[in-house]
Design a protein around this motif. Structure first.
Motif, PDB file in Angstrom:
ATOM      1  N   LYS A 175      40.569  43.983  29.376  1.00  0.00           N
ATOM      2  CA  LYS A 175      40.600  44.164  30.825  1.00  0.00           C
ATOM      3  C   LYS A 175      41.992  43.899  31.391  1.00  0.00           C
ATOM      4  O   LYS A 175      42.347  44.429  32.455  1.00  0.00           O
ATOM      5  CB  LYS A 175      39.560  43.264  31.493  1.00  0.00           C
ATOM      6  N   ALA A 195      41.304  33.860  41.884  1.00  0.00           N
ATOM      7  CA  ALA A 195      40.685  33.969  40.564  1.00  0.00           C
ATOM      8  C   ALA A 195      40.719  32.640  39.826  1.00  0.00           C
ATOM      9  O   ALA A 195      39.737  32.244  39.180  1.00  0.00           O
ATOM     10  CB  ALA A 195      41.400  35.048  39.744  1.00  0.00           C
ATOM     11  N   LYS A 216      38.217  30.172  41.487  1.00  0.00           N
ATOM     12  CA  LYS A 216      36.828  30.477  41.128  1.00  0.00           C
ATOM     13  C   LYS A 216      36.526  30.006  39.709  1.00  0.00           C
ATOM     14  O   LYS A 216      35.484  29.382  39.463  1.00  0.00           O
ATOM     15  CB  LYS A 216      36.579  31.977  41.256  1.00  0.00           C
ATOM     16  N   GLN A 217      37.436  30.284  38.782  1.00  0.00           N
ATOM     17  CA  GLN A 217      37.207  29.906  37.380  1.00  0.00           C
ATOM     18  C   GLN A 217      37.214  28.389  37.198  1.00  0.00           C
ATOM     19  O   GLN A 217      36.468  27.844  36.386  1.00  0.00           O
ATOM     20  CB  GLN A 217      38.277  30.568  36.495  1.00  0.00           C
ATOM     21  N   VAL A 251      44.803  37.948  36.846  1.00  0.00           N
ATOM     22  CA  VAL A 251      43.501  38.031  37.527  1.00  0.00           C
ATOM     23  C   VAL A 251      42.447  38.565  36.562  1.00  0.00           C
ATOM     24  O   VAL A 251      41.333  38.011  36.450  1.00  0.00           O
ATOM     25  CB  VAL A 251      43.595  38.921  38.778  1.00  0.00           C
ATOM     26  N   GLU A 265      39.011  36.676  35.070  1.00  0.00           N
ATOM     27  CA  GLU A 265      37.702  37.270  35.350  1.00  0.00           C
ATOM     28  C   GLU A 265      36.922  37.585  34.073  1.00  0.00           C
ATOM     29  O   GLU A 265      35.728  37.868  34.139  1.00  0.00           O
ATOM     30  CB  GLU A 265      37.880  38.534  36.194  1.00  0.00           C
ATOM     31  N   ASP A 266      37.595  37.533  32.928  1.00  0.00           N
ATOM     32  CA  ASP A 266      36.911  37.813  31.657  1.00  0.00           C
ATOM     33  C   ASP A 266      36.781  36.513  30.866  1.00  0.00           C
ATOM     34  O   ASP A 266      37.412  36.318  29.832  1.00  0.00           O
ATOM     35  CB  ASP A 266      37.689  38.858  30.858  1.00  0.00           C
ATOM     36  N   GLN A 267      35.947  35.627  31.374  1.00  0.00           N
ATOM     37  CA  GLN A 267      35.791  34.302  30.782  1.00  0.00           C
ATOM     38  C   GLN A 267      35.180  34.368  29.383  1.00  0.00           C
ATOM     39  O   GLN A 267      35.522  33.556  28.511  1.00  0.00           O
ATOM     40  CB  GLN A 267      34.925  33.431  31.700  1.00  0.00           C
TER      41      GLN A 267
END
Length: 361
Positions: A47, A77, A80-81, A262, A266-268
């Protein structure tokens, strides 16, 4: 490059006296196995690639414009993480720049800052650059940081956790001891390698107004080539870092780096999978080196710190180099018989082990 006194007459007196940081080698050698700079052996999330390509294809015209000076999307981002507020996030051009701003923002005190005698070698460089008083605190005989040693007058504390180059991590209870002992001084925990098995102090940020946590996307998120670092702290400390940043470089992160970082946050799932692969490979590497007679310090990083009782570390590094394998050797007191070896893929680690077994030991 050797310069004459006449050539250096244009330099400021402070720069003439500087002893710059020496980064790990980036040589161009065919079939090189590069285990010297703690880079991640795996690529970033797919991603991330998509996000960078999107900047080129969908936002190419925007490249003539400056990027967002606040990197708002990236801060959101990260927040949030990490389950924190956006106002608690600061971002910069790699964690080294973030650390430089930290030194400027918090450490110009009358009393010396404290850091371990064996630690990230940029700390003494920044201290000299900014004219910061320092006091090195010796690690114990097992190369561990002892919290009680940081209960003394100081102008701030900075600790790498896990420590570099030793790879040993300090627990949250010990870090809390240091925070409680220094309520009127900033305590910085540099977590460049925390994602490979250590406990992050981000969970303590809302409880301690003197805590700054510094992290990077270079190691666990495989973005060393894009230079994105960040700090997490209570908002009154972040405000100081923003003031320094905007007095130095208002646009530290470009559009590509913002988009890539970012996407990574977002791809944890991908992130956690790659970290676990490195951890698994590290444990296999430790077992294999131990079987060859090496002593390996307990690592919570993406590298190990090791010595062999029968072989000089400097000579081992040279012999490995002759076989196309580069590791990091520090010719410094207390650690000049150790090698720092980055954890590679299982295949890369196996090449290292076989080379040691068949050609060197």
């Amino acid at each position: 490059m050797t310069l004459s006194t006449a050539q250096m007459r244009f330099w400021s007196p402070e720069v003439r006296e500087l002893e710059p940081y020496v980064p790990g080698e980036q040589p161009k050698i065919q079939n090189l196995l590069k285990l010297n700079t703690n880079e991640n052996p795996y690529p970033p999330s797919p991603k991330v690639v998509e996000a960078v390509q999107a900047v080129l294809t969908q936002q190419a015209d925007a490249l003539r414009l400056y990027p967002d000076p606040d990197a708002t999307a990236l801060k959101q981002a990260i927040a949030k993480q990490q389950n924190i507020e956006v106002s608690q996030v600061f971002v910069g051009n790699g964690s080294d720049e973030v650390l430089a701003h930290i030194f400027k923002a918090f450490f110009l005190q009358d009393e010396p800052i404290l850091y371990p005698d064996i630690t990230y070698s940029f700390y003494p460089v920044y201290s000299q650059f900014f004219g910061t008083k320092t006091k090195e605190v010796p690690l114990n005989d097992n190369f561990e940081i002892e919290a009680k040693d940081y209960v003394q007058p100081n102008g701030g504390v900075i600790i790498t956790n896990p420590n570099a180059p030793t790879s040993i991590a300090l627990g949250l209870a010990e870090i809390e001891q240091i925070l409680k002992a220094n309520p009127d001084r900033v305590v910085v925990i540099d977590e460049a390698y925390v994602d490979f098995g250590a406990e992050s102090t981000v969970s303590l940020v809302n409880r301690y107004e003197n805590l700054v946590v510094c992290q990077t996307t270079s190691k666990s998120r495989s973005l060393a080539g894009l230079r994105v670092g960040f700090a997490i702290a209570q908002s009154h400390l972040i405000a100081a870092l923003e003031a320094v940043k905007n007095s130095f470089n208002s646009y530290p992160i470009d559009r590509f780096a913002i988009a890539a970082a970012v996407a990574s946050f977002e791809d944890q799932t991908y992130f956690e999978e790659q970290c676990q692969k490195v951890i698994s490979s590290r444990e296999k590497l430790v077992d294999n080196l131990t079987a060859l007679g090496f002593k390996v310090l307990p690592s919570k990083a993406n590298f190990i710190f090791t010595s062999h009782p029968s072989h000089d570390a400097g000579q081992l590094a040279q012999q490995l180099r002759g076989q196309g394998i580069i590791v990091r050797y520090f010719n410094k007191p207390r650690i000049n018989q150790f090698l720092r070896i980055t954890v590679g893929t299982d295949e890369q680690n196996e090449r290292l082990i076989q080379t040691l077994k068949e050609d060197i030991l």
